[in-house]
Scaffold this active site. Structure first.
Site, PDB file in Angstrom:
ATOM      1  N   ASN A 248       0.813  -1.226   0.000  1.00 52.75           N
ATOM      2  CA  ASN A 248       0.000   0.000   0.000  1.00 52.75           C
ATOM      3  C   ASN A 248       0.844   1.273   0.000  1.00 52.75           C
ATOM      4  O   ASN A 248       0.336   2.379   0.140  1.00 52.75           O
ATOM      5  CB  ASN A 248      -0.971   0.007   1.189  1.00 52.75           C
ATOM      6  CG  ASN A 248      -0.226  -0.080   2.520  1.00 52.75           C
ATOM      7  OD1 ASN A 248       1.015  -0.097   2.538  1.00 52.75           O
ATOM      8  ND2 ASN A 248      -0.964  -0.136   3.612  1.00 52.75           N
TER       9      ASN A 248
ATOM     10  N   ARG B 114      42.320 -23.067 -35.502  1.00 50.87           N
ATOM     11  CA  ARG B 114      40.965 -22.664 -35.122  1.00 50.87           C
ATOM     12  C   ARG B 114      40.097 -23.913 -35.010  1.00 50.87           C
ATOM     13  O   ARG B 114      40.119 -24.773 -35.892  1.00 50.87           O
ATOM     14  CB  ARG B 114      40.365 -21.720 -36.165  1.00 50.87           C
ATOM     15  CG  ARG B 114      38.913 -21.342 -35.869  1.00 50.87           C
ATOM     16  CD  ARG B 114      38.380 -20.345 -36.909  1.00 50.87           C
ATOM     17  NE  ARG B 114      36.966 -20.064 -36.684  1.00 50.87           N
ATOM     18  CZ  ARG B 114      35.969 -20.737 -37.238  1.00 50.87           C
ATOM     19  NH1 ARG B 114      36.233 -21.743 -38.066  1.00 50.87           N
ATOM     20  NH2 ARG B 114      34.709 -20.419 -36.987  1.00 50.87           N
TER      21      ARG B 114
ATOM     22  N   HIS C  49      31.882 -18.588 -32.747  1.00 50.82           N
ATOM     23  CA  HIS C  49      31.464 -19.339 -33.938  1.00 50.82           C
ATOM     24  C   HIS C  49      30.102 -18.837 -34.400  1.00 50.82           C
ATOM     25  O   HIS C  49      29.226 -18.562 -33.572  1.00 50.82           O
ATOM     26  CB  HIS C  49      31.381 -20.835 -33.579  1.00 50.82           C
ATOM     27  CG  HIS C  49      30.740 -21.680 -34.638  1.00 50.82           C
ATOM     28  ND1 HIS C  49      29.464 -22.213 -34.512  1.00 50.82           N
ATOM     29  CD2 HIS C  49      31.193 -22.084 -35.850  1.00 50.82           C
ATOM     30  CE1 HIS C  49      29.175 -22.917 -35.597  1.00 50.82           C
ATOM     31  NE2 HIS C  49      30.187 -22.851 -36.425  1.00 50.82           N
ATOM     32  N   ASN C  50      29.936 -18.693 -35.732  1.00 45.90           N
ATOM     33  CA  ASN C  50      28.659 -18.209 -36.284  1.00 45.90           C
ATOM     34  C   ASN C  50      28.124 -17.033 -35.464  1.00 45.90           C
ATOM     35  O   ASN C  50      26.987 -17.032 -34.985  1.00 45.90           O
ATOM     36  CB  ASN C  50      27.624 -19.342 -36.332  1.00 45.90           C
ATOM     37  CG  ASN C  50      27.913 -20.329 -37.469  1.00 45.90           C
ATOM     38  OD1 ASN C  50      28.891 -20.167 -38.201  1.00 45.90           O
ATOM     39  ND2 ASN C  50      27.073 -21.332 -37.618  1.00 45.90           N
TER      40      ASN C  50
ATOM     41  N   ASP D 213      17.172 -30.434  -6.001  1.00 42.50           N
ATOM     42  CA  ASP D 213      15.850 -31.018  -6.245  1.00 42.50           C
ATOM     43  C   ASP D 213      15.998 -32.529  -6.197  1.00 42.50           C
ATOM     44  O   ASP D 213      16.750 -33.107  -6.976  1.00 42.50           O
ATOM     45  CB  ASP D 213      15.321 -30.572  -7.622  1.00 42.50           C
ATOM     46  CG  ASP D 213      13.842 -30.896  -7.793  1.00 42.50           C
ATOM     47  OD1 ASP D 213      13.431 -31.985  -7.360  1.00 42.50           O
ATOM     48  OD2 ASP D 213      13.115 -30.062  -8.368  1.00 42.50           O
TER      49      ASP D 213
ATOM     50  N   HIS E 184      23.396 -18.310 -42.125  1.00 41.87           N
ATOM     51  CA  HIS E 184      23.864 -19.696 -42.122  1.00 41.87           C
ATOM     52  C   HIS E 184      23.304 -20.381 -43.362  1.00 41.87           C
ATOM     53  O   HIS E 184      22.113 -20.684 -43.418  1.00 41.87           O
ATOM     54  CB  HIS E 184      23.422 -20.410 -40.843  1.00 41.87           C
ATOM     55  CG  HIS E 184      24.245 -21.610 -40.525  1.00 41.87           C
ATOM     56  ND1 HIS E 184      23.801 -22.656 -39.753  1.00 41.87           N
ATOM     57  CD2 HIS E 184      25.509 -21.939 -40.902  1.00 41.87           C
ATOM     58  CE1 HIS E 184      24.757 -23.569 -39.656  1.00 41.87           C
ATOM     59  NE2 HIS E 184      25.787 -23.155 -40.342  1.00 41.87           N
TER      60      HIS E 184
ATOM     61  N   GLU F 288      33.028 -14.519 -36.599  1.00 42.30           N
ATOM     62  CA  GLU F 288      32.856 -15.218 -37.865  1.00 42.30           C
ATOM     63  C   GLU F 288      31.810 -14.534 -38.727  1.00 42.30           C
ATOM     64  O   GLU F 288      30.775 -14.085 -38.234  1.00 42.30           O
ATOM     65  CB  GLU F 288      32.449 -16.673 -37.614  1.00 42.30           C
ATOM     66  CG  GLU F 288      32.418 -17.495 -38.900  1.00 42.30           C
ATOM     67  CD  GLU F 288      32.111 -18.959 -38.667  1.00 42.30           C
ATOM     68  OE1 GLU F 288      32.257 -19.736 -39.621  1.00 42.30           O
ATOM     69  OE2 GLU F 288      31.714 -19.325 -37.544  1.00 42.30           O
TER      70      GLU F 288
ATOM     71  N   ASP G 174      29.737 -15.436 -42.208  1.00 41.63           N
ATOM     72  CA  ASP G 174      29.366 -16.461 -43.176  1.00 41.63           C
ATOM     73  C   ASP G 174      28.729 -15.743 -44.367  1.00 41.63           C
ATOM     74  O   ASP G 174      27.569 -15.332 -44.301  1.00 41.63           O
ATOM     75  CB  ASP G 174      28.367 -17.415 -42.500  1.00 41.63           C
ATOM     76  CG  ASP G 174      28.289 -18.758 -43.172  1.00 41.63           C
ATOM     77  OD1 ASP G 174      28.703 -18.854 -44.326  1.00 41.63           O
ATOM     78  OD2 ASP G 174      27.789 -19.710 -42.539  1.00 41.63           O
TER      79      ASP G 174
ATOM     80  N   ASP H 155       9.031  -4.732  16.469  1.00 41.21           N
ATOM     81  CA  ASP H 155       7.897  -3.810  16.630  1.00 41.21           C
ATOM     82  C   ASP H 155       7.900  -3.222  18.042  1.00 41.21           C
ATOM     83  O   ASP H 155       7.055  -3.524  18.888  1.00 41.21           O
ATOM     84  CB  ASP H 155       6.591  -4.564  16.344  1.00 41.21           C
ATOM     85  CG  ASP H 155       5.367  -3.644  16.415  1.00 41.21           C
ATOM     86  OD1 ASP H 155       5.553  -2.404  16.406  1.00 41.21           O
ATOM     87  OD2 ASP H 155       4.237  -4.168  16.499  1.00 41.21           O
TER      88      ASP H 155
ATOM     89  N   GLU I 136      33.925 -16.968 -43.796  1.00 45.54           N
ATOM     90  CA  GLU I 136      33.525 -18.196 -44.488  1.00 45.54           C
ATOM     91  C   GLU I 136      32.850 -17.716 -45.759  1.00 45.54           C
ATOM     92  O   GLU I 136      31.703 -17.275 -45.764  1.00 45.54           O
ATOM     93  CB  GLU I 136      32.592 -19.050 -43.630  1.00 45.54           C
ATOM     94  CG  GLU I 136      32.374 -20.414 -44.270  1.00 45.54           C
ATOM     95  CD  GLU I 136      31.504 -21.337 -43.432  1.00 45.54           C
ATOM     96  OE1 GLU I 136      30.915 -22.246 -44.014  1.00 45.54           O
ATOM     97  OE2 GLU I 136      31.418 -21.137 -42.216  1.00 45.54           O
TER      98      GLU I 136
ATOM     99  N   SER J 222       7.178  -0.294  19.030  1.00 46.66           N
ATOM    100  CA  SER J 222       6.036   0.580  19.330  1.00 46.66           C
ATOM    101  C   SER J 222       4.741  -0.211  19.537  1.00 46.66           C
ATOM    102  O   SER J 222       3.718   0.369  19.899  1.00 46.66           O
ATOM    103  CB  SER J 222       5.825   1.577  18.174  1.00 46.66           C
ATOM    104  OG  SER J 222       5.540   0.864  16.980  1.00 46.66           O
TER     105      SER J 222
ATOM    106  N   LYS K 249      40.809 -17.351 -47.454  1.00 47.80           N
ATOM    107  CA  LYS K 249      41.652 -17.910 -48.500  1.00 47.80           C
ATOM    108  C   LYS K 249      42.471 -16.813 -49.178  1.00 47.80           C
ATOM    109  O   LYS K 249      42.094 -15.643 -49.181  1.00 47.80           O
ATOM    110  CB  LYS K 249      40.787 -18.633 -49.533  1.00 47.80           C
ATOM    111  CG  LYS K 249      40.200 -19.942 -49.014  1.00 47.80           C
ATOM    112  CD  LYS K 249      41.252 -21.016 -48.924  1.00 47.80           C
ATOM    113  CE  LYS K 249      40.658 -22.336 -48.466  1.00 47.80           C
ATOM    114  NZ  LYS K 249      41.660 -23.387 -48.403  1.00 47.80           N
TER     115      LYS K 249
ATOM    116  N   ILE L  78      11.319 -20.978  -2.532  1.00 48.74           N
ATOM    117  CA  ILE L  78      12.590 -20.632  -1.886  1.00 48.74           C
ATOM    118  C   ILE L  78      13.624 -21.688  -2.302  1.00 48.74           C
ATOM    119  O   ILE L  78      13.298 -22.870  -2.400  1.00 48.74           O
ATOM    120  CB  ILE L  78      12.461 -20.646  -0.343  1.00 48.74           C
ATOM    121  CG1 ILE L  78      11.279 -19.777   0.114  1.00 48.74           C
ATOM    122  CG2 ILE L  78      13.753 -20.206   0.332  1.00 48.74           C
ATOM    123  CD1 ILE L  78      11.403 -18.314  -0.145  1.00 48.74           C
TER     124      ILE L  78
ATOM    125  N   ASN M 159      15.487 -24.363   2.260  1.00 45.11           N
ATOM    126  CA  ASN M 159      14.687 -23.130   2.362  1.00 45.11           C
ATOM    127  C   ASN M 159      15.446 -21.890   2.818  1.00 45.11           C
ATOM    128  O   ASN M 159      14.957 -21.140   3.652  1.00 45.11           O
ATOM    129  CB  ASN M 159      13.509 -23.343   3.329  1.00 45.11           C
ATOM    130  CG  ASN M 159      12.372 -24.073   2.655  1.00 45.11           C
ATOM    131  OD1 ASN M 159      12.275 -24.077   1.433  1.00 45.11           O
ATOM    132  ND2 ASN M 159      11.540 -24.714   3.449  1.00 45.11           N
TER     133      ASN M 159
END
Length: 752
Positions: A153, A543, A308-309, A702, A353, A338, A340, A187, A387, A189, A438, A645, A671
């Site tokens: 609020n 490479r 790459h790419n 988990d 690509h 790179e 292409d 608290d 490339e 008060s 090349k 959590i 938790n």
């Protein structure tokens, strides 16, 4: 709680007109297509770290995004979307918010050029300030943000229910009885809500660090405080630092928040914790943050951060191509990108690509983007790995674009006089671009009176990218493309050639001739002929690129290839994964400049080093690493559901030569993502420390499925600081989690 004042102070932007503009907000046009342009109201929220966005529909909808999710803000029609969907006359009003990771751009048009400038300037300042917040400021910033969210609020008070909401936002799972007890304790008060000093008391109870009390108490021998002598004792005995009394005085002067204590040259517990949170005192050696290695060695004596790419933002088959992908890679310190290249319409080459449904972008736009962002994070050279699938005509256009856009920064002749015998150094190549591709003839032909016979092989780069087995030779039937002389002449230090074995390379390959290896072939060579591969890489560049089967843009482990001395180990930068974390850790050092000097035994042509067999030599420096995982702070929620959590556990992993690879993990803490405590000890043997990396990984445990990623931090073994250290944590995209961290004790000893 006075919000704007606190937040602008935290960001260091009090009174800044651009910050005030962002806080006031304004209407912008969001652009998705030539016909789809809708009004969106954007506004910086009072926490100064979140942008609020609202649509102007009949049924209004709003959403937010964090400022720290922004990678860059680009003024003008620079994105593919704005170029395609807007007219030139709105150029000055356009800007693009480029997000980190795979989130799509936000293309926007402001009502005036002045407003567009305010948005771009304001956001850039804010991003920069938030990046530079101290750990304590970041913690306050984050807790303040959670408080604001919990105070439903907006009366600057916390009811008991709002306090529970606040704890859930902080990632703390408390049972109702304990939460009620904590609330009543604060608290004073007895009003049924917390306000002012009561919230501060509540905050202090939450952020209390018992483990810091114990360490501080052991050395605070001057009426409950640390004096400079006590601090020297702590730093030498626990942290293994070489410090003087004068150094300790400077630390007290810098970090002690209490003016009275500072006046008496005393360090309080708060000042001590502030010091331990400073980046200079964290687990990563601050001396390794700047460029500290010898940068005068030949280029091939360095590991080089490589992509790459680079143009892809998602998968390899149907995902979008984007200039923003180059922005992201270059801002992460990548030094080999790179391109292409394919024939496009209107005699303009495009990048995508080939033979897939990935979208196309103009070659010239990519070169402009690379020019703009290449040297924002590093001054060291950028390699453009071509490339090339283009016709001779469009290859000439490629050469013209690179020449006109990159200008004198493009290396088109060897450095120095005459034919070089070796690579220049990264230092000599600062601010320069190298073309990898090349070439019609040997480089030596440039210095000879006679013209050598043209090398008429296939100009495409990834020769083994079809589905044949990795150990099969390249297809002979593949169509040979001709090469434009203008493009050929730009290839100086990185001429692409096919690899025909180490013996052939030793006899026939010049130093500047580079081979590309698919990951499978490279890993096989690294396992079966490691020493030969290392010796090859003392003389030449190699490479490595991902297998064509990785259509999801997944990555391979780069470590075995670095162990074999391979320099350009190209990864899919668009994919958040463990392998990219390791790559970021490798290049964390040396100014994050994208170049890391290989160990001396990998720069010696007669080296006997073999990472597999580990025969005796200078590389064997057996160490024992002792890590105590003590506690965690403000770990992020994995599942954003309010009631979720985390149950965190920590894995400590070693990457390096096979003998060093190891992993150990703590138990899970139930938790508690806010201040979990483990106090568990681990011991590791590390035989080749110069090649080892240490990774701290936090997961949400988990019991019924795979653990979920929470955060991680990877750094070179030789960059560890000893003693009690905070470990910053990075998210999946490799960006810093503003307030999260681990607290550990590290010790490295010579093995007996």
């Amino acid at each position: 709680m006075k919000k704007n004042g606190i937040e602008s102070k935290l960001t260091g932007m009090e009174g800044d007109p651009d910050l005030q503009f962002l806080l006031q907000g304004g209407d912008l046009l969001k652009v998705l297509s030539p016909s789809w342009k809708k009004t969106r109201h954007l506004k910086l929220q009072e926490d100064c770290k979140t942008i609020w966005r609202e649509s102007k529909k009949t049924f209004k909808s709003s959403q937010t995004f964090p400022v720290d999710s922004i990678a860059a803000v680009r003024l003008g029609r620079q994105s593919e979307g704005l170029k395609k969907n807007t007219e030139e006359h709105v150029e000055g009003r356009c800007f693009t918010i480029v997000f980190k990771g795979r989130r799509k751009n936000l293309d926007l048009i402001a009502s005036s050029e002045e407003e567009s400038g305010c948005w771009v300037r304001g956001l850039e300042k804010l991003i920069s300030r938030l990046d530079n917040l101290s750990a304590n400021q970041a913690k306050d910033h984050w807790i303040f943000s959670c408080l604001s969210k919990a105070d439903k609020n907006k009366d600057s008070k916390l009811s008991q229910q709002e306090m529970k909401n606040f704890l859930q936002l902080l990632n703390i799972g408390l049972d109702d009885d304990y939460a009620e007890m904590l609330f009543k304790k604060c608290d004073k008060s007895e009003s049924g809500y917390l306000a002012g000093a009561e919230i501060e008391h509540f905050y202090n109870l939450l952020t209390h660090r018992e483990e810091i009390d114990v360490i501080y108490g052991e050395y605070a021998k001057t009426t409950g405080f640390m004096n400079a002598g006590n601090l020297v004792e702590f730093l030498t005995k626990e942290q293994r630092e070489k410090v003087t009394l004068a150094d300790a005085q400077k630390i007290i002067e810098k970090y002690e928040p209490d003016e009275q204590a500072k006046g008496k040259s005393l360090l309080s517990k708060d000042g001590f914790l502030m010091y331990l949170h400073d980046p200079e005192a964290m687990v990563f050696n601050p001396d390794h943050k700047k460029v500290y290695q010898d940068m005068q060695q030949p280029l091939n004596h360095y590991f080089i951060s490589s992509s790459h790419n680079t143009y892809l933002t998602e998968d390899q088959l149907k995902g979008p191509s984007s200039t923003e992908a180059y922005v992201r890679a270059l801002l992460k310190g990548c030094r080999c990108v790179e391109l292409d290249c394919w024939d496009g319409s209107d005699n303009e080459p495009v990048i995508y690509h080939g033979y897939t449904l990935t979208s196309k972008i103009l070659f010239k736009d990519v070169i402009k983007t690379i020019k703009e962002y290449a040297f924002k994070k590093s001054d060291y050279p950028v390699i453009l790995s071509l490339e090339n699938h283009c016709s001779v005509e469009q290859q000439s256009v490629m050469a013209q674009h690179m020449s006109s856009i990159l200008g004198s920064a493009l290396v088109t002749t060897p450095l120095g006089d005459g034919m070089p015998a070796n690579f220049p150094s990264p230092e000599e190549l600062k601010g320069k671009f190298l073309i990898k591709g090349k070439r019609l003839n040997k480089l030596e032909a440039s210095f000879a009176d006679v013209t050598e016979e043209a090398d008429n092989t296939d100009v495409t780069e990834e020769e083994d990218s079809s589905n044949e087995a990795d150990d099969q030779p390249a297809e002979k039937s593949k169509k040979n493309l001709k090469l434009a002389k203008e493009l050929s002449d730009m290839v100086i230090y990185c001429k692409s050639v096919h690899f025909n074995g180490f013996e052939d390379a030793r006899k026939n390959q010049s130093f500047y001739e580079i081979s590309s290896f698919k990951e499978g072939k490279a890993v096989k060579l690294a396992e079966e002929s490691a020493n030969a591969y290392i010796r090859h890489n003392v003389e030449k560049l190699s490479r490595i690129y991902p297998a064509g089967s990785r259509t999801d843009s997944s990555n391979y482990n780069p470590v075995p290839l670095w162990n074999a001395g391979c320099q350009i180990v190209a990864l899919n930068f668009q994919t958040a994964c463990t392998e990219l974390d390791i790559n970021q850790g490798r290049f964390l050092i040396n100014g994050k400049g994208g170049y890391v000097l290989k160990p001396a035994y990998m720069r010696d042509g007669a080296t006997e080093f073999d990472p597999i067999t580990l025969t005796r030599g200078d590389w064997l420096q057996h160490k024992t690493l002792h890590v105590m995982v003590i506690s965690g702070q403000q770990l992020p929620k994995v599942n954003q559901k309010k009631s979720s959590i985390v149950d965190p556990l920590v894995k400590v992993q070693i990457y390096g030569v096979p003998a060093d690879v190891a992993e150990k993990e703590t138990s899970a803490v139930a938790n508690n993502g806010f201040n979990p405590s483990w106090n568990e000890n681990f011991r590791f043997d590390v035989y080749v420390p110069e090649l080892a990396l240490v990774r701290f990984l936090i997961e949400d445990h988990d019991s019924t499925s795979d653990n979920e990623f929470v955060g991680q931090y990877t750094l070179p073994f030789n960059s560890l600081k000893l003693g009690y250290r905070h470990v910053p944590l990075l998210n999946r995209n490799g960006d810093k989690l503003p307030s999260a961290g681990l607290f550990v004790h590290v010790m490295v000893l010579d093995a007996e």
